[in-house]
Scaffold this active site. Structure first.
Site, short mmCIF file in Angstrom:
data_model
loop_
_atom_site.label_atom_id
_atom_site.label_comp_id
_atom_site.label_asym_id
_atom_site.label_seq_id
_atom_site.Cartn_x
_atom_site.Cartn_y
_atom_site.Cartn_z
N CYS A 113 9.25 2.78 0.29
CA CYS A 113 10.10 2.82 1.47
C CYS A 113 11.34 3.65 1.20
O CYS A 113 12.10 3.34 0.30
CB CYS A 113 10.51 1.41 1.90
SG CYS A 113 11.63 1.39 3.31
N GLY A 114 11.54 4.70 1.98
CA GLY A 114 12.69 5.56 1.78
C GLY A 114 13.88 5.20 2.64
O GLY A 114 14.92 5.83 2.53
#
Length: 274
Positions: free
Chosen positions: A115-116
């Protein structure tokens, strides 16, 4: 520099019996990105092309728009129990006149390899406005070129071949040539490394290229492509609903399930020629 792969002993069990043998794993280590000595984010990544990763991350967060916006990038601090540099802290110095990241970009928590956008200080900062409109891209590509891309990408995934545990991203031309390929344990890191390469090569904005990813098309990947002025994103797996909405909002072409001889066109049909 940290290792890209790590060897570990495993007990292999199959229908023909069992045996013990060494196995290659994709390395995963934290990288702390600092701007002007101030910690901005920590991401779990596969070591390698860290300067590209930082450039791509700062591009996708709206901090920079070209290579001239970065004065220097260097490793600092971070030593292991034997006093050796871990190369897990990278400090970026912005060029004079370039505004530092605002509070909306700072991360309250580390970003995981999957997850960025986890830990955004403000959810309103998730939807960033690109200084390069992807809607302006006149990039077009034929379907017979698109269907060959996943196999071409797989052939260049050197670390994936030995570990089976990495995502990949690439920029490609209308003729199906892969301009750059990067691998990482995190899909968003792989894209950041590709975009960082483009920044350093003076190739941003990149309206003349498409972006190919080996996994699914998430909101964050569409956003990163938009921030680079890329008009077409193709994914081997599925897109999310928010990814489709964001692509449509930005005038982008979004392709999912690019497998075998088929694909799904979710937005921007005009860039895909049959």
């Amino acid at each position: 520099m940290g290792r890209v792969t790590v060897r570990r002993p495993v007990r292999r069990i199959s229908s023909t019996g069992e045996r013990r043998r060494p196995d290659s794993l994709a390395a995963e280590e934290p990288l702390e990105i600092r701007v002007g000595g101030k910690a901005l984010a920590v991401t779990m990544r596969t070591p390698g092309h860290d300067v590209e990763l930082a450039h791509g991350f700062l591009l996708s967060e709206g901090v920079l728009g070209s290579r001239d916006d970065i004065a220097a990038a260097r490793y600092c601090d971070g030593v292991d129990d034997q006093g050796r540099n871990t190369y897990n802290v990278l400090d970026v110095t912005l060029a004079p006149g370039v505004a530092p990241p605002d509070v909306g970009v700072e991360r309250n928590f580390y970003t995981t390899s999957s997850c960025g956008v986890c830990g955004k200080a403000a959810l309103d900062a998730v939807k960033l406005k690109s200084r390069f409109s992807p809607a302006d891209s006149r990039f077009e590509v034929k379907t017979d070129v698109l269907v060959k891309l996943p196999d071409t990408l797989r052939d260049q995934q050197k670390v994936f071949k030995s570990t089976g545990g990495l995502h990949a991203a690439a920029l490609f031309t209308q003729d199906g040539e892969l301009e750059v390929v990067r691998e990482d344990v995190g899909r968003h890191n792989a894209v950041d490394k590709v975009l960082g390469w483009a920044v350093q090569a003076g190739r941003i904005p990149a309206p003349g290229c498409g972006l190919l990813v080996s996994g699914r098309a998430s909101f964050e990947l569409v956003q990163k492509a938009a921030m680079a002025g890329i008009g077409l994103l193709a994914a081997v797996s599925a897109p999310s609903s928010l990814a489709v909405e964001l692509a449509e909002e930005n005038g982008m072409t979004l392709i999912g399930f690019l497998r075998g001889d088929s694909m799904n066109l979710y937005t921007g049909d005009q860039r895909v020629l049959t």
